[in-house]
Design an enzyme around this catalytic site. Structure first.
Site, mmCIF file in Angstrom:
data_model
loop_
_atom_site.group_PDB
_atom_site.id
_atom_site.type_symbol
_atom_site.label_atom_id
_atom_site.label_comp_id
_atom_site.label_asym_id
_atom_site.label_seq_id
_atom_site.Cartn_x
_atom_site.Cartn_y
_atom_site.Cartn_z
ATOM 1 N N TYR A 60 51.387 46.754 35.351
ATOM 2 C CA TYR A 60 50.656 45.518 35.646
ATOM 3 C C TYR A 60 50.819 45.185 37.127
ATOM 4 O O TYR A 60 51.857 44.719 37.571
ATOM 5 C CB TYR A 60 51.159 44.343 34.798
ATOM 6 C CG TYR A 60 51.060 44.545 33.298
ATOM 7 C CD1 TYR A 60 50.184 45.474 32.747
ATOM 8 C CD2 TYR A 60 51.850 43.799 32.429
ATOM 9 C CE1 TYR A 60 50.098 45.653 31.368
ATOM 10 C CE2 TYR A 60 51.762 43.963 31.051
ATOM 11 C CZ TYR A 60 50.888 44.893 30.532
ATOM 12 O OH TYR A 60 50.812 45.067 29.167
ATOM 13 N N ARG A 220 42.149 38.038 23.785
ATOM 14 C CA ARG A 220 42.020 37.902 25.251
ATOM 15 C C ARG A 220 41.420 36.543 25.625
ATOM 16 O O ARG A 220 40.676 36.418 26.584
ATOM 17 C CB ARG A 220 41.215 39.064 25.841
ATOM 18 C CG ARG A 220 41.837 40.434 25.518
ATOM 19 C CD ARG A 220 41.046 41.582 26.108
ATOM 20 N NE ARG A 220 41.591 42.877 25.694
ATOM 21 C CZ ARG A 220 42.508 43.574 26.364
ATOM 22 N NH1 ARG A 220 42.989 43.111 27.477
ATOM 23 N NH2 ARG A 220 42.935 44.745 25.911
#
Ligand SMILES: NC(=O)c1ccc[n+]([C@@H]2O[C@H](COP(=O)([O-])OP(=O)(O)OC[C@H]3O[C@@H](n4cnc5c(N)ncnc54)[C@H](OP(=O)(O)O)[C@@H]3O)[C@@H](O)[C@H]2O)c1
Length: 328
Positions: A60, A220
């Site tokens: 990430y 999400r």
């Protein structure tokens, strides 16, 4: 304080809901300047609320997310967290600049030497001498799983990881790994609109006492009612490339959110809480890791730990239609 469970039958105690940190530096809404102070406050607020499982990954950013989590846990907060990171997806800075480029140029690396070298970088960025959970982000098809998992087990023997886990694997892959070293957790997508894990992986985890960590449990953000149209998505955002978020599919999928909203109103909860409570109801040792960088949403998500949906509401949620559009 949040209810607790254990990370599988042999792992440490954790709050039943954790915190995913990915969106704080990566993947979503890449154009808006990052508010690091608020993200750090959210991570510490999560610990205050008992959401102790803090999930990140070296991919990430790459690396920026672990660095952020490291700064949030500095100053005496490390011991309050059950700290989880991942290895095995390699992103260079060019890819990182284009979050919509999720698969084409993503490289998997499950070579033992890569895993052995990567843990030290993660520990350094996280500012700690061990992580509580080290997860193989993906199985590398070029490397026998047993070899990658053997190197993961070495990180435990070296005292650099307390436990090891897998991500996005089949039940058969879990079994193969178990023959080498215990599998503490499996992290895979599970939500009201992504239920693949219910067929075989989650039942196997339940039977074996392996923790199951649903990622993207809020679809999400979609299941929390965040997006009514494709244009609501931030401009530089990974979701713009996902089939379910394309305009026609998204419009069709609003029917799912509509029903979640109605159930939420009846239950005196928010749509996000209903989505999380349904995930929590899927079994023991299920610890969702919703992602947020917003204090208000974090508090909202924490509240789902106390929401018990009625059997009728659970049955209605079970019967929601499948979404329009593939997952990726
Ligand atoms: N293992 C893997 O391959 C993998 C893949 C994807 C994700 N993950 C992990 O799973 C974690 C969570 O997944 P995710 O972030 O993709 O998806 P998610 O948790 O389903 O949704 C995150 C989105 O929902 C929004 N949100 C959160 N709580 C909300 C609430 N109460 N009300 C309204 N909106 C809310 C967030 O907004 P804001 O951010 O704006 O606050 C963010 O846009 C990640 O952080 C990462 O740690 C793992």
């Amino acid at each position: 304080m949040m209810r607790t469970t254990t990370l599988g039958s042999n792992g440490p105690e954790v709050g039943v809901i954790g915190l995913g940190c990915m969106g704080m530096t990566f993947s979503y809404d890449m154009e808006t300047p990052r508010d690091e102070a608020t993200s750090i406050a959210v991570i510490r607020q999560a610990l205050d609320l008992g959401m102790t499982l803090i999930d990140t990954a070296d991919a990430y950013g790459p690396h920026t997310n672990e660095e952020l989590v490291g700064r949030a846990l500095a100053g005496g907060h490390r011991d309050r967290a059950v700290l989880a990171t991942k290895v095995g997806i390699v992103r260079d800075s060019v890819e990182a600049a284009d979050p919509s480029n999720n698969s084409a140029d993503r490289a998997l690396d499950g070579r033992p030497e890569y895993i052995r070298a990567s843990i030290d970088g993660s520990l350094q960025r996280l500012g700690t001498d061990h992580v509580d959970l080290y997860q193989l982000h993906r199985v590398d098809p070029q490397v026998p799983l047993e070899e990658s998992w053997g190197a993961m087990a070495e990180t435990v023997a070296a005292g650099k990881a307390r436990h090891i886990g897998l991500s996005e694997v089949t039940a058969d892959e879990i079994k193969r790994a178990q023959a080498v070293h215990p599998v503490t957790s499996v992290q895979s997508e599970l939500s009201l609109w992504t239920r693949d894990a219910l067929a075989a992986v989650l039942p196997y985890c339940q039977e074996q006492g392996v923790a199951f960590l649903p990622f993207s449990p809020l679809g999400r953000g979609f299941l929390a009612g965040r997006f009514a149209s494709f244009d609501d998505l931030p401009r530089d955002d990974f979701r713009r490339g996902l089939p379910r978020f394309q305009q026609d599919a998204l419009r069709a999928n609003l029917a799912i959110v509509g029903r979640v909203r109605e159930i939420a109103a009846q239950a005196g909860a928010t749509p996000a809480q209903v989505a999380l409570a349904w995930v929590l109801a899927q079994g023991r040792y299920v610890v969702p890791i919703p992602g947020t960088k917003t204090p208000k949403y974090l508090a909202d998500n924490a509240g789902a730990g106390d929401l018990e949906l009625s059997a009728a509401h659970l049955a209605e949620l079970d019967a929601l239609p499948a979404p329009e559009g593939a997952r990726y």
